[in-house]
Design an enzyme around this catalytic site. Structure first.
Site, PDB file in Angstrom:
ATOM      1  N   CYS A 299       0.635  -1.176   0.536  1.00  0.00           N
ATOM      2  CA  CYS A 299       0.323  -0.023  -0.096  1.00  0.00           C
ATOM      3  C   CYS A 299       0.959   1.518  -0.110  1.00  0.00           C
ATOM      4  CB  CYS A 299      -1.487  -0.093   1.039  1.00  0.00           C
ATOM      5  SG  CYS A 299      -1.758   1.320   1.330  1.00  0.00           S
TER       6      CYS A 299
ATOM      7  N   CYS B 244      -0.973   4.539   2.054  1.00  0.00           N
ATOM      8  CA  CYS B 244      -0.208   4.411   3.949  1.00  0.00           C
ATOM      9  C   CYS B 244       1.070   4.256   4.177  1.00  0.00           C
ATOM     10  CB  CYS B 244      -1.458   2.614   3.661  1.00  0.00           C
ATOM     11  SG  CYS B 244      -1.674   1.847   3.149  1.00  0.00           S
ATOM     12  N   ASP B 245       1.792   3.848   2.886  1.00  0.00           N
ATOM     13  CA  ASP B 245       3.249   3.655   3.345  1.00  0.00           C
ATOM     14  C   ASP B 245       4.565   4.549   3.226  1.00  0.00           C
ATOM     15  OD1 ASP B 245       2.704   1.544   5.698  1.00  0.00           O
ATOM     16  OD2 ASP B 245       2.354  -0.089   4.189  1.00  0.00           O
TER      17      ASP B 245
END
Ligand SMILES: Cc1cc2nc3c(=O)[nH]c(=O)nc-3n(C[C@H](O)[C@H](O)[C@H](O)COP(=O)(O)OP(=O)(O)OC[C@H]3O[C@@H](n4cnc5c(N)ncnc54)[C@H](O)[C@@H]3O)c2cc1C
Length: 309
Positions: free
Chosen positions: A135, A138-139
């Site tokens: 992701c 997200c990261d």
């Protein structure tokens, strides 16, 4: 037949499940929508969607989820956080076993989507969440000014690699073939991006690191057999998806890869049970195809329920 708790149970709260709920609510069915985690499914982890019609400038996955959920709620849809553990759908009265109770329903739409596939190489499990991610939304911010690797050659891998370059100073895109599978416009953007270096004909054979996290990857050229180590601090994996169908356990027919087999009416092998979106056998797994499937599935489910009365 004994009265059931619901007319229709929709399993999954991604684009397919939410769309099915809108159609079913407007058909005035008594529905239950079950989502095991966060509403929105895979689009929740998608940075930017620019191929879903109606949004000429594109929009973030989170915004699209919010709009779909708002539209569903406008028609009175309630979404319950609960996971379907198993189901018995052989007869006209269908039973779903949830985390905390069992419910009965006349019809079911399976919209449980898919999850990222793993590479299956040494170090992957050990460093998952400690440098390995699926992701970027997200990261990616954790990898500001870092060198990272991305694996894959399809739309998701290429689009997300481009997104990674907003943070990382360099992205190695590891692809097992000598050309990308992604849509041409994405290929052009990736090839023109000087922060992306594509390692053609290459596969990852190991993710290396220490207690501190990922420190590098080993790649192998599939044509020459030559191995080399690349120092990277993160590794993003986009090598396809596996269907979320283990809970079905033979309840409906699935193909060799585990995707639910449906016909053009989204009917599974069992009367009254439908499937829509990424979970089904389909040549294209996208938001536009998921919502189209779901509209058909809900329409067919409503027709089926009406025929029982
Ligand atoms: C990084 C990334 C980028 C993408 N970019 C794009 C893009 O730009 N454009 C585009 O059109 N598509 C894109 N896609 C693909 C798109 O996200 C999917 O095609 C779409 O989300 C499929 O919707 P779905 O509802 O079928 O499944 P999903 O989105 O997978 O939703 C399924 C839901 O079911 C839930 N669930 C699973 N099992 C159970 C259970 N047993 N009980 C209860 N709930 C359960 C899951 O938690 C999940 O929320 C991208 C995907 C990824 C991963």
């Amino acid at each position: 037949m004994k009265p059931t708790d619901y007319d229709l149970a929709i399993i999954g709260g991604g684009p397919a499940g939410l769309t099915a709920s809108i159609y079913a609510a407007r058909a005035r069915l008594n529905i239950l929508v079950l989502e095991k985690s966060a509403l929105g499914g895979q689009i929740l982890v998608t940075d930017w969607i620019e191929n879903y019609p109606g949004f000429p400038e594109g929009l973030s996955g989170a915004d699209l989820v919010m709009k779909m959920a708002d539209q569903a709620r406008r028609f009175g849809v309630e979404i319950e956080t609960n996971q379907v553990q198993s189901m018995d759908v052989a007869g006209p009265l269908k039973t779903l076993v949830l985390d905390d109770r069992t419910v009965t329903t006349k019809a079911v739409i399976i919209a449980t989507g898919a999850s990222p596939k793993k590479l299956g190489v040494p170090g992957e499990t050990e460093f998952y969440g400690r440098g390995i991610s699926t992701c970027a939304t997200c990261d990616a911010p954790f990898f500001k000014n870092s060198v990272v690797a991305a694996v894959g050659g399809g739309d998701t891998a290429v689009q997300e690699s481009i997104f990674l370059t907003r943070f990382a100073k360099k992205v190695y895109l590891i692809h097992r073939r000598d050309s990308l599978r992604a849509t041409r416009i994405l290929q052009e953007r990736a090839l023109a991006n000087d922060k992306i270096e594509i390692k053609w004909d290459s596969v990852i054979t190991a993710v290396n690191g220490s207690d501190a996290g990922v420190e590098g990857i080993t790649i192998e050229n599939v044509k020459t057999g030559e191995k080399s180590d690349l120092p990277v601090e993160g590794c993003f994996v986009w090598v396809g998806t596996s269907p979320n169908t283990s809970f079905l356990d033979g309840a409906v027919a699935v193909d060799k890869a585990g995707f639910v087999v449906v016909n053009s009416r989204m009917e599974t092998s069992v009367p009254g049970v439908y499937a829509a979106g990424d979970v089904r056998n389909t040549p294209l797994r996208q938001v536009a195809t998921a919502v189209g499937d779901a509209a058909i599935a809900a329409f067919q489910a409503a027709t089926y329920i009406e025929s029982m009365e």
